[in-house]
Design a protein around this motif. Structure first.
Motif, PDB file in Angstrom:
ATOM      1  N   LEU A 175       0.832  -1.194   0.000  1.00  0.00           N
ATOM      2  CA  LEU A 175       0.000   0.000   0.000  1.00  0.00           C
ATOM      3  C   LEU A 175       0.869   1.247   0.000  1.00  0.00           C
ATOM      4  O   LEU A 175       2.070   1.181   0.281  1.00  0.00           O
ATOM      5  N   GLN A 176       0.241   2.383  -0.279  1.00  0.00           N
ATOM      6  CA  GLN A 176       0.865   3.697  -0.359  1.00  0.00           C
ATOM      7  C   GLN A 176       1.594   3.856  -1.699  1.00  0.00           C
ATOM      8  O   GLN A 176       1.987   2.884  -2.340  1.00  0.00           O
ATOM      9  N   ARG A 177       1.776   5.112  -2.102  1.00  0.00           N
ATOM     10  CA  ARG A 177       2.394   5.401  -3.395  1.00  0.00           C
ATOM     11  C   ARG A 177       3.823   4.863  -3.493  1.00  0.00           C
ATOM     12  O   ARG A 177       4.270   4.484  -4.571  1.00  0.00           O
ATOM     13  N   GLU A 178       4.541   4.834  -2.362  1.00  0.00           N
ATOM     14  CA  GLU A 178       5.910   4.322  -2.413  1.00  0.00           C
ATOM     15  C   GLU A 178       5.984   2.828  -2.127  1.00  0.00           C
ATOM     16  O   GLU A 178       7.079   2.273  -2.003  1.00  0.00           O
ATOM     17  N   SER A 179       4.819   2.168  -2.012  1.00  0.00           N
ATOM     18  CA  SER A 179       4.754   0.719  -1.808  1.00  0.00           C
ATOM     19  C   SER A 179       5.471   0.285  -0.535  1.00  0.00           C
ATOM     20  O   SER A 179       6.202  -0.707  -0.523  1.00  0.00           O
ATOM     21  N   GLY A 180       5.239   1.014   0.553  1.00  0.00           N
ATOM     22  CA  GLY A 180       5.963   0.720   1.765  1.00  0.00           C
ATOM     23  C   GLY A 180       5.202   0.015   2.852  1.00  0.00           C
ATOM     24  O   GLY A 180       5.787  -0.362   3.870  1.00  0.00           O
ATOM     25  N   VAL A 181       3.890  -0.196   2.672  1.00  0.00           N
ATOM     26  CA  VAL A 181       3.070  -0.796   3.730  1.00  0.00           C
ATOM     27  C   VAL A 181       2.519  -2.125   3.229  1.00  0.00           C
ATOM     28  O   VAL A 181       1.809  -2.154   2.222  1.00  0.00           O
ATOM     29  N   PRO A 182       2.804  -3.247   3.906  1.00  0.00           N
ATOM     30  CA  PRO A 182       2.468  -4.566   3.359  1.00  0.00           C
ATOM     31  C   PRO A 182       1.032  -5.042   3.552  1.00  0.00           C
ATOM     32  O   PRO A 182       0.605  -5.954   2.856  1.00  0.00           O
ATOM     33  N   THR A 183       0.278  -4.460   4.500  1.00  0.00           N
ATOM     34  CA  THR A 183      -1.078  -4.959   4.742  1.00  0.00           C
ATOM     35  C   THR A 183      -2.067  -3.818   4.913  1.00  0.00           C
ATOM     36  O   THR A 183      -1.690  -2.703   5.316  1.00  0.00           O
ATOM     37  N   LEU A 184      -3.328  -4.112   4.642  1.00  0.00           N
ATOM     38  CA  LEU A 184      -4.389  -3.125   4.857  1.00  0.00           C
ATOM     39  C   LEU A 184      -4.486  -2.733   6.325  1.00  0.00           C
ATOM     40  O   LEU A 184      -4.734  -1.571   6.652  1.00  0.00           O
ATOM     41  N   GLU A 185      -4.303  -3.709   7.197  1.00  0.00           N
ATOM     42  CA  GLU A 185      -4.385  -3.423   8.626  1.00  0.00           C
ATOM     43  C   GLU A 185      -3.334  -2.386   9.034  1.00  0.00           C
ATOM     44  O   GLU A 185      -3.628  -1.452   9.797  1.00  0.00           O
ATOM     45  N   MET A 186      -2.128  -2.527   8.515  1.00  0.00           N
ATOM     46  CA  MET A 186      -1.067  -1.578   8.844  1.00  0.00           C
ATOM     47  C   MET A 186      -1.310  -0.225   8.183  1.00  0.00           C
ATOM     48  O   MET A 186      -0.993   0.824   8.748  1.00  0.00           O
ATOM     49  N   GLN A 187      -1.888  -0.249   6.985  1.00  0.00           N
ATOM     50  CA  GLN A 187      -2.105   1.005   6.264  1.00  0.00           C
ATOM     51  C   GLN A 187      -3.064   1.929   7.003  1.00  0.00           C
ATOM     52  O   GLN A 187      -2.934   3.161   6.922  1.00  0.00           O
ATOM     53  N   VAL A 188      -4.005   1.370   7.738  1.00  0.00           N
ATOM     54  CA  VAL A 188      -4.977   2.186   8.473  1.00  0.00           C
ATOM     55  C   VAL A 188      -4.270   3.179   9.389  1.00  0.00           C
ATOM     56  O   VAL A 188      -4.741   4.307   9.600  1.00  0.00           O
ATOM     57  N   LEU A 189      -3.119   2.797   9.922  1.00  0.00           N
ATOM     58  CA  LEU A 189      -2.388   3.655  10.849  1.00  0.00           C
ATOM     59  C   LEU A 189      -1.838   4.910  10.185  1.00  0.00           C
ATOM     60  O   LEU A 189      -1.696   5.951  10.843  1.00  0.00           O
ATOM     61  N   VAL A 190      -1.524   4.830   8.895  1.00  0.00           N
ATOM     62  CA  VAL A 190      -0.810   5.917   8.221  1.00  0.00           C
ATOM     63  C   VAL A 190      -1.600   7.220   8.205  1.00  0.00           C
ATOM     64  O   VAL A 190      -1.106   8.248   8.693  1.00  0.00           O
ATOM     65  N   PRO A 191      -2.815   7.260   7.645  1.00  0.00           N
ATOM     66  CA  PRO A 191      -3.533   8.546   7.613  1.00  0.00           C
ATOM     67  C   PRO A 191      -3.911   9.061   8.995  1.00  0.00           C
ATOM     68  O   PRO A 191      -4.003  10.273   9.192  1.00  0.00           O
ATOM     69  N   ILE A 192      -4.137   8.150   9.945  1.00  0.00           N
ATOM     70  CA  ILE A 192      -4.507   8.594  11.290  1.00  0.00           C
ATOM     71  C   ILE A 192      -3.384   9.407  11.920  1.00  0.00           C
ATOM     72  O   ILE A 192      -3.618  10.457  12.525  1.00  0.00           O
ATOM     73  N   GLN A 193      -2.154   8.985  11.759  1.00  0.00           N
ATOM     74  CA  GLN A 193      -1.045   9.671  12.419  1.00  0.00           C
ATOM     75  C   GLN A 193      -0.380  10.733  11.551  1.00  0.00           C
ATOM     76  O   GLN A 193       0.384  11.564  12.063  1.00  0.00           O
ATOM     77  N   GLU A 194      -0.672  10.751  10.243  1.00  0.00           N
ATOM     78  CA  GLU A 194      -0.034  11.701   9.336  1.00  0.00           C
ATOM     79  C   GLU A 194      -0.449  13.143   9.670  1.00  0.00           C
ATOM     80  O   GLU A 194      -1.633  13.457   9.763  1.00  0.00           O
ATOM     81  N   HIS A 195       0.536  14.032   9.825  1.00  0.00           N
ATOM     82  CA  HIS A 195       0.290  15.418  10.245  1.00  0.00           C
ATOM     83  C   HIS A 195      -0.681  16.143   9.316  1.00  0.00           C
ATOM     84  O   HIS A 195      -1.563  16.875   9.776  1.00  0.00           O
ATOM     85  N   ASN A 196      -0.513  15.954   8.008  1.00  0.00           N
ATOM     86  CA  ASN A 196      -1.348  16.667   7.037  1.00  0.00           C
ATOM     87  C   ASN A 196      -2.640  15.933   6.701  1.00  0.00           C
ATOM     88  O   ASN A 196      -3.383  16.373   5.814  1.00  0.00           O
ATOM     89  N   GLU A 197      -2.898  14.836   7.392  1.00  0.00           N
ATOM     90  CA  GLU A 197      -4.161  14.123   7.189  1.00  0.00           C
ATOM     91  C   GLU A 197      -4.994  14.190   8.481  1.00  0.00           C
ATOM     92  O   GLU A 197      -5.577  15.227   8.777  1.00  0.00           O
ATOM     93  N   MET A 198      -5.031  13.138   9.261  1.00  0.00           N
ATOM     94  CA  MET A 198      -5.871  13.143  10.460  1.00  0.00           C
ATOM     95  C   MET A 198      -5.140  13.647  11.705  1.00  0.00           C
ATOM     96  O   MET A 198      -5.772  14.070  12.665  1.00  0.00           O
ATOM     97  N   ASN A 199      -3.811  13.551  11.699  1.00  0.00           N
ATOM     98  CA  ASN A 199      -2.971  14.113  12.759  1.00  0.00           C
ATOM     99  C   ASN A 199      -3.422  13.688  14.152  1.00  0.00           C
ATOM    100  O   ASN A 199      -3.596  14.504  15.055  1.00  0.00           O
TER     101      ASN A 199
END
Length: 327
Positions: free
Chosen positions: A111-135
């Motif tokens: 997952l992700q544009r740089e292909s760095g996240v291996p599972t959907l479960e792990m990907q959920v964490l990315v936008p939640i913690q991303e400063h410019n997204e859900m922060n």
């Protein structure tokens, strides 16, 4: 003594709630010609898990100021993209990348544009913690959910426990695995003659579109440099690896529903399919890491129109209107 009594009462309440766990198996309807979806052992699909995941997908509780949800950047009418060049987070903060479609994300290898996240479960964490997204912080999300009796009930029904990071990531991933799209004109063999000519161009050796956009997903799921720039402000996969050969390499997006997922490219810098085709006709900007497949080609105006007709035939209106996916 009072503390012990309160503790015993709490255990009693929790044990009663655990007994409420329900596991209603969910049968995933896989489109014709698609392989079966590989479901993790610890997150087998049930009605209860999917219902909880869908509720969370549409709930701004996931963001720090409760202003945006997953749905804010993944709208069904746009095949679960958002029609913006780059995603917009809390307080109007602009992200640096274009939201990718969630269609058939159940089959994603990374997952992700740089292909760095291996599972959907792990990907959920990315936008939640991303400063410019859900922060926000997933632990804080769980705390907010635990204040809501309905979320506590749904969590027990789905996973037999109070809301926590495990429940949140698994439930959203469970819902996202139901977002299957495979009922376009192309899939049902209803192409017009001009669309068939466009398809022949798409799969031809001279254009080589299918070299990166092949398979039933219309993506090879690999990070590629498509020669968009001579110099990249967003270095793509290089962010993960630090390897010079990964500069400007981004995961190849699916072309399913591409008519609806504009603007295009990792940064949303191209607004139409006509411009996308013009870019590939030009052969790209000759970045040092540019894919060797990109050599340029020449089309007549009629051929361009027919190629676009074929690309538009990949739109699955049943997917974009399916009531099951709606809030």
């Amino acid at each position: 003594m009072k503390a012990i009594i309160r503790f015993l009462l709490l255990l009693c309440i929790l044990s009663c709630e655990v007994d409420d766990q329900i596991n209603t198996p969910f049968h995933l309807l896989v489109p014709k010609g698609f392989p079966e979806v590989d479901i993790p052992n610890d997150n087998q699909l049930t009605v209860e898990r999917i219902n909880l995941g869908k509720k969370l997908f549409y709930d701004p509780i996931l963001s720090r100021d409760s202003s945006i949800s997953c749905n804010s950047c993944h709208l069904q009418e746009f095949a679960f993209t958002d029609a913006n060049p780059t995603s917009i987070g809390i307080a109007g903060r602009l992200g640096k990348r274009n939201a990718m479609s969630l269609a058939n994300v159940a089959y994603a290898n990374f997952l992700q544009r740089e292909s760095g996240v291996p599972t959907l479960e792990m990907q959920v964490l990315v936008p939640i913690q991303e400063h410019n997204e859900m922060n926000f912080n997933i632990v804080a999300v769980a705390e907010k959910m635990n204040e809501d009796p309905q979320y506590r009930k749904l969590s027990y029904e789905a996973y037999g426990k109070l809301p926590d990071a495990f429940v949140i990531t698994r439930a959203i991933a469970a819902f996202e695995r139901t977002l299957l799209s495979g009922n376009s004109k192309y899939d049902t063999d209803q192409l017009s003659e001009s669309e068939q000519r466009g398809m022949a161009l798409f799969f031809s050796d001279s254009l080589a579109c299918s070299s990166c956009h092949g398979t039933f997903l219309f993506t090879n799921q690999q990070p590629e440099n498509n020669g968009l720039y001579e110099q990249y402000t967003d270095s793509g996969k290089y962010i993960l690896t630090g390897l010079q050969e990964d500069i400007g390499r981004f995961k190849t997006p699916t072309l399913r529903n591409v008519e609806l997922t504009k603007p295009y490219m990792h940064d949303g810098s191209i607004s139409s399919l006509e411009e996308v085709i013009a870019h590939y006709e030009s052969g790209g900007m000759n970045h040092v890491n540019q894919s060797a497949i990109l050599k340029g080609f020449t089309l007549t105006e009629t051929e361009r129109d027919e190629l676009i007709e074929f690309l538009n035939s990949l739109t699955d209106y049943e997917f974009t209107q399916n009531a099951f996916f709606k809030e």
